[in-house]
Design a protein around this motif. Structure first.
Motif, PDB file in Angstrom:
ATOM      1  N   GLN A  30       0.805  -1.220   0.000  1.00  0.00           N
ATOM      2  CA  GLN A  30       0.000   0.000   0.000  1.00  0.00           C
ATOM      3  C   GLN A  30       0.844   1.279   0.000  1.00  0.00           C
ATOM      4  O   GLN A  30       0.516   2.238  -0.705  1.00  0.00           O
ATOM      5  CB  GLN A  30      -0.945   0.004   1.198  1.00  0.00           C
ATOM      6  CG  GLN A  30      -0.255  -0.103   2.531  1.00  0.00           C
ATOM      7  CD  GLN A  30      -1.225   0.099   3.682  1.00  0.00           C
ATOM      8  OE1 GLN A  30      -2.169   0.857   3.557  1.00  0.00           O
ATOM      9  NE2 GLN A  30      -0.987  -0.574   4.784  1.00  0.00           N
ATOM     10  N   ARG A  31       1.906   1.296   0.752  1.00  0.00           N
ATOM     11  CA  ARG A  31       2.683   2.551   0.830  1.00  0.00           C
ATOM     12  C   ARG A  31       3.549   2.759  -0.409  1.00  0.00           C
ATOM     13  O   ARG A  31       3.751   3.878  -0.858  1.00  0.00           O
ATOM     14  CB  ARG A  31       3.518   2.565   2.103  1.00  0.00           C
ATOM     15  CG  ARG A  31       2.628   2.643   3.333  1.00  0.00           C
ATOM     16  CD  ARG A  31       3.358   2.868   4.619  1.00  0.00           C
ATOM     17  NE  ARG A  31       2.383   2.881   5.709  1.00  0.00           N
ATOM     18  CZ  ARG A  31       1.925   1.793   6.324  1.00  0.00           C
ATOM     19  NH1 ARG A  31       2.378   0.602   5.975  1.00  0.00           N
ATOM     20  NH2 ARG A  31       1.019   1.880   7.271  1.00  0.00           N
ATOM     21  N   ARG A  35       2.948   5.946  -2.712  1.00  0.00           N
ATOM     22  CA  ARG A  35       4.005   6.894  -3.102  1.00  0.00           C
ATOM     23  C   ARG A  35       4.052   7.061  -4.612  1.00  0.00           C
ATOM     24  O   ARG A  35       4.226   8.153  -5.137  1.00  0.00           O
ATOM     25  CB  ARG A  35       5.357   6.396  -2.588  1.00  0.00           C
ATOM     26  CG  ARG A  35       5.595   6.677  -1.119  1.00  0.00           C
ATOM     27  CD  ARG A  35       7.054   6.514  -0.778  1.00  0.00           C
ATOM     28  NE  ARG A  35       7.490   5.131  -0.936  1.00  0.00           N
ATOM     29  CZ  ARG A  35       7.483   4.227   0.041  1.00  0.00           C
ATOM     30  NH1 ARG A  35       7.065   4.560   1.238  1.00  0.00           N
ATOM     31  NH2 ARG A  35       7.904   3.008  -0.170  1.00  0.00           N
ATOM     32  N   LEU A  36       3.898   5.942  -5.303  1.00  0.00           N
ATOM     33  CA  LEU A  36       3.919   5.990  -6.767  1.00  0.00           C
ATOM     34  C   LEU A  36       2.768   6.845  -7.298  1.00  0.00           C
ATOM     35  O   LEU A  36       2.969   7.716  -8.151  1.00  0.00           O
ATOM     36  CB  LEU A  36       3.809   4.557  -7.307  1.00  0.00           C
ATOM     37  CG  LEU A  36       3.603   4.378  -8.802  1.00  0.00           C
ATOM     38  CD1 LEU A  36       4.799   4.915  -9.572  1.00  0.00           C
ATOM     39  CD2 LEU A  36       3.390   2.913  -9.135  1.00  0.00           C
ATOM     40  N   ILE A  37       1.587   6.616  -6.780  1.00  0.00           N
ATOM     41  CA  ILE A  37       0.408   7.345  -7.260  1.00  0.00           C
ATOM     42  C   ILE A  37       0.504   8.828  -6.907  1.00  0.00           C
ATOM     43  O   ILE A  37       0.079   9.690  -7.689  1.00  0.00           O
ATOM     44  CB  ILE A  37      -0.869   6.693  -6.692  1.00  0.00           C
ATOM     45  CG1 ILE A  37      -1.111   5.364  -7.427  1.00  0.00           C
ATOM     46  CG2 ILE A  37      -2.080   7.616  -6.821  1.00  0.00           C
ATOM     47  CD1 ILE A  37      -2.205   4.512  -6.856  1.00  0.00           C
TER      48      ILE A  37
ATOM     49  N   VAL B  45       9.129   2.736   6.532  1.00  0.00           N
ATOM     50  CA  VAL B  45       9.707   3.945   7.144  1.00  0.00           C
ATOM     51  C   VAL B  45      11.229   3.958   6.960  1.00  0.00           C
ATOM     52  O   VAL B  45      11.816   5.004   6.648  1.00  0.00           O
ATOM     53  CB  VAL B  45       9.344   4.030   8.646  1.00  0.00           C
ATOM     54  CG1 VAL B  45      10.128   5.158   9.326  1.00  0.00           C
ATOM     55  CG2 VAL B  45       7.855   4.238   8.823  1.00  0.00           C
ATOM     56  N   LEU B  46      11.846   2.798   7.116  1.00  0.00           N
ATOM     57  CA  LEU B  46      13.306   2.745   6.969  1.00  0.00           C
ATOM     58  C   LEU B  46      13.730   3.044   5.534  1.00  0.00           C
ATOM     59  O   LEU B  46      14.749   3.700   5.304  1.00  0.00           O
ATOM     60  CB  LEU B  46      13.832   1.370   7.389  1.00  0.00           C
ATOM     61  CG  LEU B  46      13.759   1.064   8.887  1.00  0.00           C
ATOM     62  CD1 LEU B  46      14.238  -0.354   9.170  1.00  0.00           C
ATOM     63  CD2 LEU B  46      14.599   2.058   9.684  1.00  0.00           C
ATOM     64  N   THR B  53       2.784   7.289   3.883  1.00  0.00           N
ATOM     65  CA  THR B  53       1.393   7.502   3.476  1.00  0.00           C
ATOM     66  C   THR B  53       0.474   6.758   4.449  1.00  0.00           C
ATOM     67  O   THR B  53       0.891   5.819   5.121  1.00  0.00           O
ATOM     68  CB  THR B  53       1.144   6.974   2.050  1.00  0.00           C
ATOM     69  OG1 THR B  53       1.490   5.591   2.019  1.00  0.00           O
ATOM     70  CG2 THR B  53       1.979   7.730   1.044  1.00  0.00           C
ATOM     71  N   ALA B  54      -0.756   7.200   4.501  1.00  0.00           N
ATOM     72  CA  ALA B  54      -1.713   6.613   5.434  1.00  0.00           C
ATOM     73  C   ALA B  54      -2.079   5.184   5.023  1.00  0.00           C
ATOM     74  O   ALA B  54      -1.930   4.801   3.866  1.00  0.00           O
ATOM     75  CB  ALA B  54      -2.969   7.477   5.477  1.00  0.00           C
ATOM     76  N   ASP B  55      -2.548   4.447   6.004  1.00  0.00           N
ATOM     77  CA  ASP B  55      -2.928   3.057   5.789  1.00  0.00           C
ATOM     78  C   ASP B  55      -4.286   3.000   5.080  1.00  0.00           C
ATOM     79  O   ASP B  55      -5.287   3.494   5.604  1.00  0.00           O
ATOM     80  CB  ASP B  55      -3.000   2.360   7.152  1.00  0.00           C
ATOM     81  CG  ASP B  55      -3.301   0.888   7.033  1.00  0.00           C
ATOM     82  OD1 ASP B  55      -3.527   0.413   5.907  1.00  0.00           O
ATOM     83  OD2 ASP B  55      -3.311   0.213   8.072  1.00  0.00           O
ATOM     84  N   VAL B  56      -4.296   2.421   3.910  1.00  0.00           N
ATOM     85  CA  VAL B  56      -5.576   2.289   3.186  1.00  0.00           C
ATOM     86  C   VAL B  56      -6.099   0.855   3.253  1.00  0.00           C
ATOM     87  O   VAL B  56      -7.137   0.550   2.673  1.00  0.00           O
ATOM     88  CB  VAL B  56      -5.444   2.716   1.696  1.00  0.00           C
ATOM     89  CG1 VAL B  56      -5.044   4.168   1.579  1.00  0.00           C
ATOM     90  CG2 VAL B  56      -4.485   1.810   0.954  1.00  0.00           C
ATOM     91  N   SER B  57      -5.389  -0.004   3.965  1.00  0.00           N
ATOM     92  CA  SER B  57      -5.743  -1.426   3.926  1.00  0.00           C
ATOM     93  C   SER B  57      -7.130  -1.695   4.504  1.00  0.00           C
ATOM     94  O   SER B  57      -7.849  -2.562   4.003  1.00  0.00           O
ATOM     95  CB  SER B  57      -4.694  -2.254   4.662  1.00  0.00           C
ATOM     96  OG  SER B  57      -4.650  -1.903   6.025  1.00  0.00           O
ATOM     97  N   LYS B  58      -7.483  -0.954   5.547  1.00  0.00           N
ATOM     98  CA  LYS B  58      -8.798  -1.204   6.162  1.00  0.00           C
ATOM     99  C   LYS B  58      -9.931  -0.799   5.219  1.00  0.00           C
ATOM    100  O   LYS B  58     -10.928  -1.502   5.095  1.00  0.00           O
ATOM    101  CB  LYS B  58      -8.910  -0.449   7.488  1.00  0.00           C
ATOM    102  CG  LYS B  58      -8.057  -1.067   8.584  1.00  0.00           C
ATOM    103  CD  LYS B  58      -8.273  -0.365   9.900  1.00  0.00           C
ATOM    104  CE  LYS B  58      -7.468  -1.037  11.013  1.00  0.00           C
ATOM    105  NZ  LYS B  58      -6.012  -1.008  10.763  1.00  0.00           N
ATOM    106  N   VAL B  59      -9.750   0.337   4.559  1.00  0.00           N
ATOM    107  CA  VAL B  59     -10.779   0.790   3.619  1.00  0.00           C
ATOM    108  C   VAL B  59     -10.880  -0.185   2.450  1.00  0.00           C
ATOM    109  O   VAL B  59     -11.993  -0.542   2.016  1.00  0.00           O
ATOM    110  CB  VAL B  59     -10.454   2.219   3.106  1.00  0.00           C
ATOM    111  CG1 VAL B  59     -11.529   2.691   2.143  1.00  0.00           C
ATOM    112  CG2 VAL B  59     -10.326   3.178   4.269  1.00  0.00           C
TER     113      VAL B  59
END
Lengths: 199, 167
Positions: A30-31, A35-37, B45-46, B53-59
């Motif tokens: 997801q991240r 970032r790409l989008i 993060v590393l 970016t925010a977590d979209v997995s739940k949505v």
């Protein structure tokens, strides 16, 4: 089982009707996809929506994925197309000054653009998460910090890390796990107190 | 122990059976899912310490509930068997082709061995003295290379009338 093979295992599970397997893929990518989008869709809120849409499109198209390319390459391509369609629908031109391809997306680093992903609502949380991870990493014993850094930042395999650190592969596996868990221990309280738990 | 294996799974460092087992566990245990999520967050993060970016997995998870199940047509056994058969046939053809080429390049050993074991004997035919000059002039042009493996055993003989009159 290599990383790509883990993805393939998860993909095949999704193709057999296992939605939970797709959740694991979403968590994993997801991240990177976000970032790409965000490189195409500058508005942070829109970027999040497009990221979600891209995952849903990927899910719907999953039956056609035959594993001829890596899953993340295929996913990133869907992400790019979704972002471009979003821009077209909103009468905006996709960025053309910097050619960007799904194959390159893993190495994509553009701090100035990434900064724009943060919304005022999540900026503080984002900073705190980053700070906790960085501080926790610095507090780790040298061998744990090196093992985790070589894995996550340099992308070395356990065997390569074992060679670099001159220790058995089993020790590498243990060190990486202990390092992750030590950082996670510091992160959990922060994430649990997060208002919407969107991290 | 479970966390240790989740950590190894996300690095692609588990054997297939073990990986499948952990994936099954991840489906059913929410604590395991959280570990999977937080370990990936740490990695993200590393790698990109500027911002996350925010977590979209739940949505996405919630939206997936409204999506029909994806059931892709499985690759049939006959298709797999056909692929294996084609691969085997291609391998066999390659082996046969290489063997055939090797046999063409190597002189046939059996006739040579047969020739080596038989004593060399003088040619039984007799040439006239007039052809000696012709044989000497054309010896280098003779197509001996066409006789594979036999050229070493061919001698050019010259007729001499004096030998016939020897005592």
């Amino acid at each position: 089982m290599a990383d790509r093979e883990v993805d393939q295992q998860l993909v095949e599970r999704v193709q057999r009707g296992d939605k939970h397997a797709f959740d694991l893929l979403v968590t994993k990518y997801q991240r990177k996809l976000g970032r790409l989008i965000s490189r195409f869709v500058r508005d942070p809120g829109d970027a999040q929506d497009v990221t979600q849409d891209a995952f849903i499109k990927a899910y719907r198209a999953m039956s056609g994925f035959r594993g001829e390319s890596a899953f993340y390459t295929w996913l990133y391509r869907i992400g790019i197309n979704t972002a471009k369609n979003h821009l077209l629908q909103n009468k905006r031109r996709p960025p053309t000054s910097t050619y960007f391809d799904a194959e390159d997306s893993e190495s994509f680093e553009d701090a100035s653009l990434l900064q724009e992903v943060s919304t005022p609502e999540n900026e503080l949380m984002s900073k705190q998460v980053i700070e906790v991870v960085q501080t926790s990493l610095q507090q780790l014993p040298e061998d744990l910090r090196s093992a985790l850094t070589l894995r996550e930042i340099e992308g070395l395999s356990y065997e390569e890390i074992a060679s670099v650190m001159n220790c058995p592969v089993g020790t590498v596996r243990s060190r990486i796990f202990r390092a992750r868990e030590a950082v996670a221990e510091n992160l959990r309280p922060l994430l649990e107190t997060s208002k919407d738990k969107r991290w | 122990m479970m966390k240790n294996k989740i950590s190894a799974l996300m690095d692609g460092e588990l054997f297939t059976d073990e990986a499948n087992h952990i994936i099954e566990q991840l489906k059913s245990q929410s604590s395991a899912q959280q570990d999977w999520q937080i370990y990936h967050l740490i990695g993200d993060v590393l790698r990109q310490p500027e911002v996350i970016t925010a977590d979209v997995s739940k949505v996405v998870h919630e939206r997936l509930q409204f999506e029909p199940l994806v059931v892709a047509p499985q690759r049939s056994m006959t298709e797999k068997a056909r692929n294996i058969a084609l691969s085997a046939a291609a391998s066999l053809m390659a082996v046969v082709a290489v063997s055939w080429m090797a046999m063409q390049a190597t002189p046939n050993k059996s006739p040579q061995l047969a020739l080596q074991t038989s004593p060399l004997s003088r040619a039984s035919f007799v040439l006239k003295p007039q052809v000696n000059a012709y044989l000497a002039a054309h010896q280098e042009l003779s197509p001996s290379s066409d006789v594979q493996g036999g050229s070493a055993f061919i001698r050019t003989t010259i007729y001499s009338a004096t030998e016939d009159v020897a005592p």
